[in-house]
Each structure stands twice: as C-alpha cells, then as structure tokens.
Design a protein around this motif. Structure first.
Motif, PDB file in Angstrom:
ATOM      1  N   SER A 148       7.371  -3.818  -2.884  1.00 48.85           N
ATOM      2  CA  SER A 148       8.284  -4.511  -2.156  1.00 48.85           C
ATOM      3  C   SER A 148       8.568  -2.936  -1.108  1.00 48.85           C
ATOM      4  CB  SER A 148      10.159  -4.192  -2.516  1.00 48.85           C
ATOM      5  OG  SER A 148       9.891  -2.801  -2.919  1.00 48.85           O
ATOM      6  N   HIS A 149       8.783  -3.716   0.403  1.00 50.46           N
ATOM      7  CA  HIS A 149       8.759  -2.598   1.709  1.00 50.46           C
ATOM      8  C   HIS A 149       9.435  -1.737   1.504  1.00 50.46           C
ATOM      9  CE1 HIS A 149       8.414  -1.653   5.293  1.00 50.46           C
ATOM     10  NE2 HIS A 149       9.178  -1.464   5.478  1.00 50.46           N
ATOM     11  N   GLN A 150      10.254  -1.686   0.149  1.00 47.47           N
ATOM     12  CA  GLN A 150      11.303   0.160  -0.173  1.00 47.47           C
ATOM     13  C   GLN A 150      10.273   0.816  -0.932  1.00 47.47           C
ATOM     14  OE1 GLN A 150      14.031   0.576   1.656  1.00 47.47           O
ATOM     15  NE2 GLN A 150      13.049   2.564   0.634  1.00 47.47           N
ATOM     16  N   GLN A 151       9.633   0.118  -1.627  1.00 50.16           N
ATOM     17  CA  GLN A 151       8.533   0.893  -2.402  1.00 50.16           C
ATOM     18  C   GLN A 151       7.535   1.306  -1.841  1.00 50.16           C
ATOM     19  OE1 GLN A 151       8.660  -2.713  -5.323  1.00 50.16           O
ATOM     20  NE2 GLN A 151       8.828  -1.700  -6.704  1.00 50.16           N
ATOM     21  N   MET A 169      -3.875  -1.183   6.725  1.00 49.93           N
ATOM     22  CA  MET A 169      -4.813  -1.607   4.771  1.00 49.93           C
ATOM     23  C   MET A 169      -3.493  -1.297   3.648  1.00 49.93           C
ATOM     24  SD  MET A 169      -6.744  -2.092   2.939  1.00 49.93           S
ATOM     25  CE  MET A 169      -8.926  -1.971   4.135  1.00 49.93           C
ATOM     26  N   LEU A 170      -3.002  -0.488   3.781  1.00 49.46           N
ATOM     27  CA  LEU A 170      -1.891  -0.114   2.568  1.00 49.46           C
ATOM     28  C   LEU A 170      -0.787  -1.192   2.797  1.00 49.46           C
ATOM     29  CD1 LEU A 170      -2.323   4.090   2.571  1.00 49.46           C
ATOM     30  CD2 LEU A 170      -3.028   2.265   0.641  1.00 49.46           C
ATOM     31  N   ARG A 171      -0.335  -0.911   3.760  1.00 54.71           N
ATOM     32  CA  ARG A 171       1.048  -2.269   3.596  1.00 54.71           C
ATOM     33  C   ARG A 171       0.776  -3.828   3.579  1.00 54.71           C
ATOM     34  NH1 ARG A 171       1.172  -3.039   9.341  1.00 54.71           N
ATOM     35  NH2 ARG A 171       2.434  -1.191   9.050  1.00 54.71           N
ATOM     36  N   GLN A 172      -0.880  -4.142   3.487  1.00 58.29           N
ATOM     37  CA  GLN A 172      -1.265  -5.393   3.032  1.00 58.29           C
ATOM     38  C   GLN A 172      -1.884  -4.746   1.520  1.00 58.29           C
ATOM     39  OE1 GLN A 172      -4.975  -6.269   4.072  1.00 58.29           O
ATOM     40  NE2 GLN A 172      -5.017  -8.403   3.785  1.00 58.29           N
ATOM     41  N   LEU A 173      -1.906  -4.225   0.837  1.00 58.37           N
ATOM     42  CA  LEU A 173      -2.282  -3.249  -0.454  1.00 58.37           C
ATOM     43  C   LEU A 173      -1.276  -3.585  -1.313  1.00 58.37           C
ATOM     44  CD1 LEU A 173      -4.802  -1.142  -0.509  1.00 58.37           C
ATOM     45  CD2 LEU A 173      -4.881  -2.714  -1.263  1.00 58.37           C
ATOM     46  N   GLY A 174      -0.052  -2.823  -0.584  1.00 56.85           N
ATOM     47  CA  GLY A 174       0.894  -2.983  -1.289  1.00 56.85           C
ATOM     48  C   GLY A 174       2.044  -4.373  -1.723  1.00 56.85           C
ATOM     49  N   SER A 175       1.444  -4.753  -0.403  1.00 52.74           N
ATOM     50  CA  SER A 175       2.304  -6.041  -0.866  1.00 52.74           C
ATOM     51  C   SER A 175       1.087  -7.623  -2.043  1.00 52.74           C
ATOM     52  CB  SER A 175       2.255  -7.119   0.938  1.00 52.74           C
ATOM     53  OG  SER A 175       2.357  -8.775   0.855  1.00 52.74           O
ATOM     54  N   LEU A 176       0.336  -7.140  -1.574  1.00 49.35           N
ATOM     55  CA  LEU A 176      -0.803  -7.395  -2.534  1.00 49.35           C
ATOM     56  C   LEU A 176      -0.338  -7.811  -4.196  1.00 49.35           C
ATOM     57  CD1 LEU A 176      -3.908  -8.317  -0.440  1.00 49.35           C
ATOM     58  CD2 LEU A 176      -2.796 -10.060  -1.288  1.00 49.35           C
ATOM     59  N   ILE A 177      -0.182  -5.921  -4.425  1.00 48.34           N
ATOM     60  CA  ILE A 177       0.069  -5.663  -5.791  1.00 48.34           C
ATOM     61  C   ILE A 177       2.016  -5.676  -6.424  1.00 48.34           C
ATOM     62  CG2 ILE A 177      -1.847  -4.354  -5.756  1.00 48.34           C
ATOM     63  CD1 ILE A 177      -0.842  -1.753  -5.186  1.00 48.34           C
ATOM     64  N   GLY A 178       2.372  -6.691  -5.149  1.00 46.39           N
ATOM     65  CA  GLY A 178       4.298  -7.177  -5.336  1.00 46.39           C
ATOM     66  C   GLY A 178       5.235  -6.273  -5.594  1.00 46.39           C
ATOM     67  N   ILE A 181      -0.352   4.063  -8.359  1.00 44.10           N
ATOM     68  CA  ILE A 181      -1.832   3.132  -7.821  1.00 44.10           C
ATOM     69  C   ILE A 181      -1.196   3.579  -5.874  1.00 44.10           C
ATOM     70  CG2 ILE A 181      -3.034   1.460  -6.838  1.00 44.10           C
ATOM     71  CD1 ILE A 181      -2.957   0.970  -9.650  1.00 44.10           C
ATOM     72  N   ILE A 182      -0.316   3.281  -5.208  1.00 41.70           N
ATOM     73  CA  ILE A 182       0.296   3.244  -3.837  1.00 41.70           C
ATOM     74  C   ILE A 182       0.415   4.641  -3.261  1.00 41.70           C
ATOM     75  CG2 ILE A 182       2.597   2.639  -3.769  1.00 41.70           C
ATOM     76  CD1 ILE A 182       0.296   0.839  -1.478  1.00 41.70           C
ATOM     77  N   GLU A 183       0.921   5.642  -4.365  1.00 40.35           N
ATOM     78  CA  GLU A 183       0.861   7.133  -3.373  1.00 40.35           C
ATOM     79  C   GLU A 183      -0.573   7.541  -3.472  1.00 40.35           C
ATOM     80  OE1 GLU A 183       4.226   8.807  -6.624  1.00 40.35           O
ATOM     81  OE2 GLU A 183       5.345   7.529  -5.892  1.00 40.35           O
ATOM     82  N   SER A 184      -1.677   7.204  -4.570  1.00 40.54           N
ATOM     83  CA  SER A 184      -2.480   7.625  -5.003  1.00 40.54           C
ATOM     84  C   SER A 184      -3.748   7.134  -3.095  1.00 40.54           C
ATOM     85  CB  SER A 184      -3.672   7.150  -5.851  1.00 40.54           C
ATOM     86  OG  SER A 184      -3.047   7.975  -6.900  1.00 40.54           O
ATOM     87  N   PHE A 185      -3.366   5.612  -2.978  1.00 42.31           N
ATOM     88  CA  PHE A 185      -3.933   5.840  -1.570  1.00 42.31           C
ATOM     89  C   PHE A 185      -3.066   6.433  -0.053  1.00 42.31           C
ATOM     90  CE2 PHE A 185      -5.480   1.761  -3.892  1.00 42.31           C
ATOM     91  CZ  PHE A 185      -6.522   2.019  -3.148  1.00 42.31           C
ATOM     92  N   TRP A 186      -1.633   6.653  -0.686  1.00 41.52           N
ATOM     93  CA  TRP A 186      -1.090   7.408   0.352  1.00 41.52           C
ATOM     94  C   TRP A 186      -2.184   8.728   0.782  1.00 41.52           C
ATOM     95  CZ3 TRP A 186       0.392   5.470   4.611  1.00 41.52           C
ATOM     96  CH2 TRP A 186       1.098   4.609   4.479  1.00 41.52           C
ATOM     97  N   HIS A 187      -2.291   9.682  -0.389  1.00 42.90           N
ATOM     98  CA  HIS A 187      -2.569  10.433  -0.382  1.00 42.90           C
ATOM     99  C   HIS A 187      -4.115  10.610  -0.045  1.00 42.90           C
ATOM    100  CE1 HIS A 187       0.193  13.473  -2.535  1.00 42.90           C
ATOM    101  NE2 HIS A 187       0.104  12.711  -3.635  1.00 42.90           N
ATOM    102  N   LEU A 188      -5.208   9.703  -0.057  1.00 41.61           N
ATOM    103  CA  LEU A 188      -6.164   9.858   0.405  1.00 41.61           C
ATOM    104  C   LEU A 188      -6.032   9.154   2.116  1.00 41.61           C
ATOM    105  CD1 LEU A 188      -7.720   7.477  -1.680  1.00 41.61           C
ATOM    106  CD2 LEU A 188      -8.585   9.972  -1.087  1.00 41.61           C
ATOM    107  N   ALA A 189      -5.083   7.909   2.394  1.00 43.18           N
ATOM    108  CA  ALA A 189      -4.604   8.118   3.776  1.00 43.18           C
ATOM    109  C   ALA A 189      -3.926   9.825   4.747  1.00 43.18           C
ATOM    110  CB  ALA A 189      -3.432   7.149   4.094  1.00 43.18           C
ATOM    111  N   GLN A 206       4.369  -2.469 -12.947  1.00 44.00           N
ATOM    112  CA  GLN A 206       5.502  -1.791 -12.123  1.00 44.00           C
ATOM    113  C   GLN A 206       5.586  -0.287 -11.553  1.00 44.00           C
ATOM    114  OE1 GLN A 206       5.803  -4.114 -10.164  1.00 44.00           O
ATOM    115  NE2 GLN A 206       6.858  -4.208  -8.012  1.00 44.00           N
ATOM    116  N   PRO A 207       5.946   0.154 -12.360  1.00 43.84           N
ATOM    117  CA  PRO A 207       5.664   1.784 -12.166  1.00 43.84           C
ATOM    118  C   PRO A 207       3.516   2.602 -11.865  1.00 43.84           C
ATOM    119  CG  PRO A 207       6.433   1.536 -13.682  1.00 43.84           C
ATOM    120  CD  PRO A 207       6.482   0.528 -13.598  1.00 43.84           C
ATOM    121  N   GLU A 208       2.794   1.816 -12.461  1.00 40.81           N
ATOM    122  CA  GLU A 208       1.947   1.927 -12.487  1.00 40.81           C
ATOM    123  C   GLU A 208       1.189   1.910 -10.809  1.00 40.81           C
ATOM    124  OE1 GLU A 208       0.173   1.510 -16.896  1.00 40.81           O
ATOM    125  OE2 GLU A 208       0.425   0.498 -15.742  1.00 40.81           O
TER     126      GLU A 208
END
Length: 77
Positions: A56-59, A45-54, A24-32, A18-20
């Motif tokens: 939460s909306h808060q994370q 796209m990031l919302r979808q990716l976040g959901s697909l890797i489990g 990953i999503i933080e890295s994608f935010w840097h790209l965005a 989960q921390p990894e």
C-alpha cells in the motif's frame, strides 16, 4: 537484460510474504539513500516497485521513513 519489471515482481508476489516484501522495499530504500541524496527517478522507481509487489502507499511511505530515520541516526554518530 530485461527491463520488464512485471517479470521480476511476479516472482516476488508468488514467493514472498507481505513482511518479506516490506523488507525488500526497505532494502531498495537503503540503496536509494546510499549516496546521501534521493533522486526523483529513484523515488519513482521505488513507488512503482512497491505498487507492483502489492504494498500500500502507507507501507511504501513507512519503509521510506524507517530507512531515512535509521540512516539519520547512523550518520549522526
């Protein structure tokens, strides 16, 4: 050439903690945010990716805010 996100996110789900996944999503935010603006398609796209890797909306939101704040501090110097 694949456009199937499930193919890639299932690998992430099987092999990353989960921390990894949060990193990953933080890295994608840097790209965005790399061009200085956030496009609606990037955010969706990031919302979808976040959901697909489990994540939460808060994370997902916490990662976005963390990166945005990091970049604000970096750009204000």
């Amino acid at each position: 050439h694949s456009s199937d996100l499930h193919q890639f996110t299932s690998l992430v789900n099987r092999n990353f903690s989960q921390p990894e996944k949060e990193e990953i999503i933080e890295s994608f935010w840097h790209l965005a945010f790399a061009d200085g603006r956030l496009d609606a398609h990037e955010e969706a796209m990031l919302r979808q990716l976040g959901s697909l890797i489990g994540l939460s909306h808060q994370q997902y939101i916490n990662a976005k805010i963390k990166v945005r704040n990091e970049l604000s501090v970096k750009n204000s110097r």
